[in-house]
Write a protein that holds these residues in place. Structure first.
Motif, PDB file in Angstrom:
ATOM      1  N   ARG A  10     -11.631  34.680 -22.243  1.00  0.00           N
ATOM      2  CA  ARG A  10     -11.050  33.361 -22.507  1.00  0.00           C
ATOM      3  C   ARG A  10     -10.373  32.789 -21.265  1.00  0.00           C
ATOM      4  NH1 ARG A  10     -10.154  35.909 -27.534  1.00  0.00           N
ATOM      5  NH2 ARG A  10     -11.157  34.786 -29.253  1.00  0.00           N
ATOM      6  N   ASP A  11      -9.761  33.640 -20.472  1.00  0.00           N
ATOM      7  CA  ASP A  11      -9.101  33.188 -19.253  1.00  0.00           C
ATOM      8  C   ASP A  11     -10.111  32.737 -18.202  1.00  0.00           C
ATOM      9  OD1 ASP A  11      -6.620  33.681 -20.316  1.00  0.00           O
ATOM     10  OD2 ASP A  11      -6.397  35.644 -19.366  1.00  0.00           O
ATOM     11  N   THR A  24     -12.501  44.200 -17.518  1.00  0.00           N
ATOM     12  CA  THR A  24     -11.661  43.006 -17.358  1.00  0.00           C
ATOM     13  C   THR A  24     -11.562  42.611 -15.883  1.00  0.00           C
ATOM     14  OG1 THR A  24      -9.586  44.272 -17.205  1.00  0.00           O
ATOM     15  CG2 THR A  24     -10.320  43.604 -19.399  1.00  0.00           C
ATOM     16  N   ASP A  71      -9.550  38.560 -24.118  1.00  0.00           N
ATOM     17  CA  ASP A  71      -8.530  37.762 -23.433  1.00  0.00           C
ATOM     18  C   ASP A  71      -9.003  37.372 -22.035  1.00  0.00           C
ATOM     19  OD1 ASP A  71      -6.810  37.854 -25.595  1.00  0.00           O
ATOM     20  OD2 ASP A  71      -5.612  39.516 -24.800  1.00  0.00           O
ATOM     21  N   ALA A  72      -9.587  38.322 -21.335  1.00  0.00           N
ATOM     22  CA  ALA A  72     -10.083  38.039 -19.983  1.00  0.00           C
ATOM     23  C   ALA A  72     -11.224  37.033 -20.016  1.00  0.00           C
ATOM     24  CB  ALA A  72     -10.534  39.334 -19.311  1.00  0.00           C
ATOM     25  N   ASP A 128     -12.737  38.983 -14.368  1.00  0.00           N
ATOM     26  CA  ASP A 128     -11.890  38.178 -13.492  1.00  0.00           C
ATOM     27  C   ASP A 128     -12.576  37.904 -12.152  1.00  0.00           C
ATOM     28  OD1 ASP A 128      -9.252  36.983 -12.716  1.00  0.00           O
ATOM     29  OD2 ASP A 128      -9.288  38.616 -11.273  1.00  0.00           O
ATOM     30  N   ASN A 182      -6.891  35.468 -32.202  1.00  0.00           N
ATOM     31  CA  ASN A 182      -6.832  34.853 -30.877  1.00  0.00           C
ATOM     32  C   ASN A 182      -7.028  33.353 -30.971  1.00  0.00           C
ATOM     33  OD1 ASN A 182      -6.863  37.325 -28.876  1.00  0.00           O
ATOM     34  ND2 ASN A 182      -8.263  37.829 -30.519  1.00  0.00           N
TER      35      ASN A 182
END
Length: 247
Positions: free
Chosen positions: A212-213, A164, A209-210, A168, A247
């Motif tokens: 998608r961010d 993750t 989640d990462a 990022d 999600n």
């Protein structure tokens, strides 16, 4: 964010590429990533009939460098817009000088791809995470080049890093990721054993989640050596469907 499967995972089924595309569609995937194509017309028909996309293809760097126009023409006819260098040997990341040479080599190829309207990415394994002048070779590669990445989350984890954090860190240059689960094992090649999704130690939900961010467009499921490729494809499609709804 769409979900695909790397057809390399299904290679031992001894089926045509077109049939593998149909199998991926039946499992519920949005698309496929090629690792070679055996029949362009049959594959093109399967993509059309199933509605699946083919966002990317793995092509060895020697072929890309020597015959780029032919590669772009062939895969472009199948809808592929991203070419991925799937592997460079550990020797290409042995020290700072060789990493810099690798960076320049990938930059040159990136520029040639850009001229043809095609995106180029580099796919990591674990050896790109060895330390070079106090930092992982992959980070030096990123500093010294503008090449994009197809981060393999399992091999990042097996090399001892948090996937993750890499998602990022390189969000602006990672449009595609490989979602592979792994059981960490210091005695195994690359520090881990690939397993089915949800059967290993990858924090899959956190990684999604990462992704998608960030700017991830495609999550491509992969298993290097599944015991039962048919079951892996089916079960992975079901797993992905669950993550879509959650999600």
């Amino acid at each position: 964010m769409d979900f695909g499967i790397q057809l390399y995972s299904l290679r031992t089924l001894d089926e045509s590429t077109g049939t593998l595309v149909e199998r991926a569609a039946d499992a519920g995937f949005d698309g496929v990533e090629f690792a070679g194509v055996d029949d362009d017309e049959r594959t093109r028909m399967a993509l059309s009939n199933t509605g699946l996309a083919a966002p990317s293809a793995h092509v060895d760097i020697e072929t890309l460098e020597s015959d780029l126009d032919a590669v772009c023409e062939r895969y472009g006819s199948l809808g592929v817009e991203t070419l991925v260098v799937p592997y460079l040997p550990p020797e290409a990341f042995a020290d700072a000088d060789t990493v810099d040479e690798t960076a320049h080599r990938l930059d040159d190829l990136t520029a040639r791809c850009d001229d043809r309207g095609v995106r180029l990415l580099y796919h990591n394994h674990d050896h790109e995470l060895q330390m070079v002048d106090g930092e992982p070779a992959l980070d030096r590669l990123a500093d010294e080049s503008g090449v994009g990445f197809e981060l393999d989350l399992a091999w990042l984890l097996a090399a001892g890093y948090d996937p993750t954090e890499y998602l990022d860190r390189y969000a602006d240059r990672t449009p595609i990721v490989h979602l592979k689960d792994v059981v960490l094992d210091a005695d195994a090649e690359r520090g881990g054993r690939p397993v089915g999704l949800g059967d290993g130690e990858l924090a899959i939900d956190a990684c999604l989640d990462a992704a998608r961010d960030g700017f991830v467009e495609w999550v491509v499921v992969e298993h290097d050596f599944p015991d039962d490729p048919d079951e892996f494809c089916r079960a992975s499609g079901e797993y992905v469907a669950t993550r879509r709804s959650e999600n």
